[in-house]
Design a protein around this motif. Sequence first.
Motif, PDB file in Angstrom:
ATOM      1  N   ASP A 164     -19.378  26.823  11.828  1.00  0.00           N
ATOM      2  CA  ASP A 164     -18.585  28.052  11.836  1.00  0.00           C
ATOM      3  C   ASP A 164     -18.345  28.657  10.462  1.00  0.00           C
ATOM      4  O   ASP A 164     -17.858  29.780  10.364  1.00  0.00           O
ATOM      5  CB  ASP A 164     -17.230  27.775  12.507  1.00  0.00           C
ATOM      6  N   PHE A 165     -18.682  27.924   9.384  1.00  0.00           N
ATOM      7  CA  PHE A 165     -18.463  28.428   8.035  1.00  0.00           C
ATOM      8  C   PHE A 165     -19.678  28.103   7.169  1.00  0.00           C
ATOM      9  O   PHE A 165     -20.223  26.999   7.241  1.00  0.00           O
ATOM     10  CB  PHE A 165     -17.205  27.814   7.420  1.00  0.00           C
ATOM     11  N   ASN A 166     -20.104  29.088   6.347  1.00  0.00           N
ATOM     12  CA  ASN A 166     -21.276  28.917   5.490  1.00  0.00           C
ATOM     13  C   ASN A 166     -22.519  28.573   6.307  1.00  0.00           C
ATOM     14  O   ASN A 166     -23.415  27.880   5.842  1.00  0.00           O
ATOM     15  CB  ASN A 166     -21.017  27.829   4.433  1.00  0.00           C
ATOM     16  N   SER A 167     -22.591  29.083   7.532  1.00  0.00           N
ATOM     17  CA  SER A 167     -23.753  28.824   8.378  1.00  0.00           C
ATOM     18  C   SER A 167     -24.889  29.768   8.005  1.00  0.00           C
ATOM     19  O   SER A 167     -24.676  30.871   7.506  1.00  0.00           O
ATOM     20  CB  SER A 167     -23.399  28.991   9.857  1.00  0.00           C
ATOM     21  N   SER A 168     -26.129  29.324   8.248  1.00  0.00           N
ATOM     22  CA  SER A 168     -27.291  30.134   7.909  1.00  0.00           C
ATOM     23  C   SER A 168     -28.465  29.701   8.762  1.00  0.00           C
ATOM     24  O   SER A 168     -28.431  28.688   9.454  1.00  0.00           O
ATOM     25  CB  SER A 168     -27.627  29.982   6.420  1.00  0.00           C
ATOM     26  N   GLN A 169     -29.548  30.491   8.688  1.00  0.00           N
ATOM     27  CA  GLN A 169     -30.761  30.219   9.451  1.00  0.00           C
ATOM     28  C   GLN A 169     -31.440  28.932   8.975  1.00  0.00           C
ATOM     29  O   GLN A 169     -31.257  28.507   7.833  1.00  0.00           O
ATOM     30  CB  GLN A 169     -31.752  31.370   9.291  1.00  0.00           C
ATOM     31  N   CYS A 170     -32.251  28.357   9.860  1.00  0.00           N
ATOM     32  CA  CYS A 170     -33.062  27.193   9.505  1.00  0.00           C
ATOM     33  C   CYS A 170     -34.485  27.452   9.982  1.00  0.00           C
ATOM     34  O   CYS A 170     -34.836  27.157  11.122  1.00  0.00           O
ATOM     35  CB  CYS A 170     -32.508  25.924  10.128  1.00  0.00           C
ATOM     36  N   GLU A 171     -35.295  28.049   9.111  1.00  0.00           N
ATOM     37  CA  GLU A 171     -36.672  28.399   9.439  1.00  0.00           C
ATOM     38  C   GLU A 171     -37.668  27.592   8.602  1.00  0.00           C
ATOM     39  O   GLU A 171     -38.842  27.946   8.527  1.00  0.00           O
ATOM     40  CB  GLU A 171     -36.906  29.898   9.198  1.00  0.00           C
TER      41      GLU A 171
END
Length: 414
Positions: A164-171
């Motif tokens: 919920d915080f500092n989340s980002s994509q993982c590609e």
Amino acid sequence: MNALNINSSKKIASFSFLLAIISSGVYANEPWSQDRQWLFGDWGGTRSHLEEQGYKFNLSWMNQTATLIDGGKTDSHPTRNADQLTLGANFDLNKIANWENTTAAFTITKRGGDNIANDIGMKGSPTEIYGRGTIWRLTQAWIKTGFIDNALQVKIGRMGMAEDFNSSQCEFQSLILCGGQIGKAQGDVWYNGPVSGWAANVKYTIAPEWTIGAGIYENNPENTEEKKNLNFNLSTNEAKGTLIPVEIAWKTTRVNQLSGEYKLGGFWSTEDYQAVDGSGKQQPKSGLWLNAQQQLTSKVDNSRQGLYTAINLTFNNDTTASISSTQQIALWYKGALNSRPMDQIGFGLGRYKFNDKVASNSDRDDEVDAELNYTYNYSPAVMIRPNIQYVYQPYGLKSIDNAWVAGVSVKLNF
């Protein structure tokens, strides 16, 4: 050839055989058809029916293989594998129990394998799935409910901070290019999945495009230990205070009418920690982050295809963190080939800036990790991602040779 390399070769051969089968088209409209949602199928329609009733199940397996082609601390060319098995369920409690705007989740994970980063001598890792022990873990056990027409959402239970915080994509397969970044620099207090802890957070939509959030997270080193978590540690006896993150997020379509999300946040600990320079000074752990993700182009016939970018920056308290900052920039193109509309190609760079206040860092500068990959999405059930990675100044040291790594990720949804 040692036993590990033999097993690695067998796995690679098995994946190659799998790819050959599913690419042959022999099983079109059968279990390996390209619209197959799950390898185990729909259970005769039962699975779709359960989802309609509010029960959604997840069984997936991810394997990441990496081979050291050149450089690092060794003259050999080892191959290492890391994997993760995930078993989970999501519940729509509005459908199940008439609890409006309420959902819940329960997930356990099992990691295994080895880390080729040890052979290279680097800070990051070419296999992001590796870490936090080769054990079963309780990764999610939470409930979330909404108030004020769902504008205010409250979540409580067991969860990782980057949910919920500092989340980002993982590609990508490289660790620094995948997911939340604070945990890469201050992982001694900020626990991303699969580690979870007791927590609660609230998010409030203050305007159609704007959301603010805050949380309180148990800071318990026991949650990272393997022995404790063999029995799913739920105790708070060894907790060292709490971590408090805050974040403001802006979701917009103002760039060419394409979706983007921009987040600014920070956290601090309620407990003090020893200064990294050995002075004996104590301060709370803290850090700031900026996340930006934006679709840059789209295709006329499919708006989800096109060029995407993500930029993630972190700035850490130099007094208590051995990593001063991290920077990440990534680009990926969905539907690069007309014949493969679900596939994508990606390139990313990530940098660890070591804190020059640390006494042992006198000869350290920074480490830069790069990755170029191609994601082959055969179906929603099968993903294969070959990649090539380059590590510049492993652990920020010129004394360690820059390294080339060949990797492949395989994810199967059962």
